[in-house]
Design an enzyme around this catalytic site. Structure first.
Site, short mmCIF file in Angstrom:
data_model
loop_
_atom_site.label_atom_id
_atom_site.label_comp_id
_atom_site.label_asym_id
_atom_site.label_seq_id
_atom_site.Cartn_x
_atom_site.Cartn_y
_atom_site.Cartn_z
N GLY A 39 0.84 -1.20 0.00
CA GLY A 39 0.00 0.00 0.00
C GLY A 39 0.86 1.24 0.00
O GLY A 39 0.51 2.27 0.57
N SER A 41 1.90 3.30 -2.42
CA SER A 41 1.83 4.30 -3.48
C SER A 41 1.16 5.60 -3.04
O SER A 41 1.21 6.59 -3.77
CB SER A 41 1.09 3.73 -4.70
N SER A 42 0.54 5.60 -1.86
CA SER A 42 -0.13 6.82 -1.40
C SER A 42 -0.35 6.77 0.11
O SER A 42 -0.12 5.74 0.75
CB SER A 42 -1.49 7.01 -2.11
N GLY A 43 -0.80 7.88 0.66
CA GLY A 43 -1.21 7.94 2.06
C GLY A 43 -0.11 7.60 3.06
O GLY A 43 1.06 7.96 2.88
N LYS A 68 0.73 5.06 -10.28
CA LYS A 68 0.92 5.71 -8.98
C LYS A 68 2.25 5.30 -8.35
O LYS A 68 2.94 6.10 -7.72
CB LYS A 68 -0.23 5.35 -8.03
N SER A 172 -3.13 -1.10 11.61
CA SER A 172 -4.54 -1.30 11.91
C SER A 172 -5.23 0.07 11.87
O SER A 172 -5.03 0.84 10.93
CB SER A 172 -4.70 -1.99 13.27
N TYR A 186 -15.59 -2.75 8.27
CA TYR A 186 -14.19 -2.35 8.38
C TYR A 186 -13.55 -2.76 9.71
O TYR A 186 -12.46 -3.38 9.73
CB TYR A 186 -14.11 -0.83 8.20
N LYS A 190 -9.79 -4.96 11.01
CA LYS A 190 -8.68 -4.34 11.73
C LYS A 190 -8.48 -4.97 13.11
O LYS A 190 -7.36 -5.05 13.61
CB LYS A 190 -8.92 -2.83 11.85
#
Length: 298
Positions: A39, A41-43, A68, A172, A186, A190
């Protein structure tokens, strides 16, 4: 008598807190280390990769969107501290096919060396009232948020055991500690990461491998912006009771906790209960290794 018991508990906790630095593992040195971020590629994932790269690490970025990834690679490379550093990009869905995940991580290790730190940051979210959420969304979120962390971890754990070193981070969420309105699809995914992390830590601690779980609050990321578009009113009002954190700030904390393996006060209390269990696991491991050694000599 009650006050005496309370004083004893407080004293015991403070003692554990003081000795925790003595029993914590040595900090992981990031210069030259191979850090894998799913994960990425961003954030938060991208910011974690940048933070590690700033400290001299070699980076493998894993995400689905190849465009990305390439954009993020260029952004990360601006923070190079030496001309030997490399940013490797791999486009793959970490939640779909374990063998594919295993193969790409094998290729990454052939290029950049064994993985020293794996950060499982791939994730997605769907909000809504329980009965309004499509059934396949529950399956998709469990696949991405849970299996998307299981597969990369499973792919690197054997090498980490052989080297008797390594760090794994599961990202998480605060919704992984407290179930909230609108997060019925969701939150469970987590929560599952915590169970995985705690059970896995007990297995791999004798091999000098350490697991951390990050529980970031609402963070200003593209994923959060997308999630906010469909939040029920109740969920929005709950979110508004606290401020939104910046991804760079969250990333710094996650990286620090991963390389130092910080232990909060409740984690320290947990040592009291886990100590005897760790002893059992270590004895079993030593007996197994002794038995395997005997078998080889016969």
């Amino acid at each position: 008598m009650l006050l005496l018991a309370a004083a004893f508990v407080v004293g015991f906790v403070l003692l554990l807190y003081m000795v925790s630095p003595l029993i914590s593992p040595k900090p992981l040195k990031l210069p030259g280390a191979h850090v894998v971020v799913t994960g990425g590629s961003s954030g938060i994932g991208k910011c974690i990769a940048i933070e590690c790269y700033k400290q001299g690490a070699f980076i493998t970025l894993i995400a689905r969107d190849e465009n990305k990834l390439l954009q993020t690679k260029k952004e990360i490379e601006k923070y190079s501290v030496n001309d030997k550093q490399v940013v490797l990009c791999i486009s793959v869905d970490v939640s779909k096919d374990y063998e594919q995940v295993e193969n790409v991580l094998k290729q990454a290790q052939e290029k950049l060396g064994p993985v020293d730190l794996l950060v499982n940051c791939a994730g997605t979210s769907v909000t809504g009232k329980f009965e309004a959420i499509e059934v396949n969304s529950f399956e998709r979120l469990m696949a991405v948020n849970y299996l998307g962390s299981v597969y990369p971890s499973r792919a690197v754990i054997s090498t980490m055991k052989e080297r008797r070193m390594g760090r794994i981070v599961f990202v998480s969420s605060q919704a992984g500690q407290l179930g909230l309105f609108g997060y019925t699809a969701y939150s469970p995914t987590k929560f599952a990461l915590r169970g995985l992390a705690e059970a896995l830590q007990m297995e791999v601690k004798p091999y000098n491998i350490y697991i951390t779980v990050a529980y970031p609050p609402d963070t200003d990321t593209p994923g959060f912006a997308e999630e906010s578009k469909t939040k029920p009113l109740e969920t929005k009002l709950i979110s508004e009771t606290s401020s939104v954190c910046q991804a760079e700030q969250v990333a710094r904390v996650i990286v620090k906790d991963a390389i130092v393996v910080c232990m909060g006060i409740f984690r320290i209390i947990g040592l009291f209960y886990l100590g005897s269990f760790d002893s059992i696991v270590r004895r079993c491991m030593m007996q197994r290794e002794k038995s395997e050694s005997t078998d080889k000599t016969e």
